[in-house]
Design an enzyme around this catalytic site. Structure first.
Site: not given
Ligand code: ATP
Length: 124
Positions: A67, A74
């Site tokens: 994690e 991320e």
């Molecule tokens: N720049 C990007 N380009 C394309 N897809 C993205 C991008 N950023 C995020 N994603 C997609 O959205 C999903 C969620 O991203 P996010 O950054 O919100 O992380 P998370 O899994 O929600 O974690 P957290 O809540 O800890 O931030 C990712 O797993 C990816 O599939």
């Protein structure tokens, strides 16, 4: 970037600050922290043996490490690719996959180590 270099105890403090920051900002990190506490309390209550503590600690550590890496990836992707990009998606989804693998391992370890004695303590 020599201003960013640190010596002595400072790298250790930076690492602790990284963990604290992840706990403050990441909902999933807090969930894993709470889950580890629950496992430790149940393990102590059931008086699990030393080699079982080893399995539980490997599982907990695996989830925490994955994690923390996931969070680092991320943040790095957000910095490098603030716009939507298929490679950013691939990087984030792969990092999330690592957490899923570690979490599934932890569930299996928890079920094997804690399941039978918990069943005995609750229903027998
Ligand atoms: N720049 C990007 N380009 C394309 N897809 C993205 C991008 N950023 C995020 N994603 C997609 O959205 C999903 C969620 O991203 P996010 O950054 O919100 O992380 P998370 O899994 O929600 O974690 P957290 O809540 O800890 O931030 C990712 O797993 C990816 O599939």
């Amino acid at each position: 970037m020599s201003g960013g270099r640190s010596h002595g105890v400072q790298p250790f403090l930076n690492a602790i600050a990284g963990i604290v920051r992840a706990l403050q900002n990441e909902r999933h990190m807090r969930f894993h922290f709470a889950a580890a506490l629950v496992v430790i309390v149940i393990g102590a209550w059931l008086r699990v043996k030393a080699h079982d503590w080893l399995w539980l600690s490997v599982a907990i550590t695996g989830v925490w490490v994955s994690e923390l890496f996931n969070t680092a990836i991320e943040r790095t992707v957000d910095l490098a690719s603030p716009d939507i990009h298929p490679l950013a998606k691939a990087a984030k989804d792969t990092a999330a996959g690592a957490v899923l693998v570690a979490a599934l391992f932890a569930v299996v370890v928890g079920a094997i180590v804690l399941g039978p004695p918990l069943w005995k303590a609750c229903f027998q």
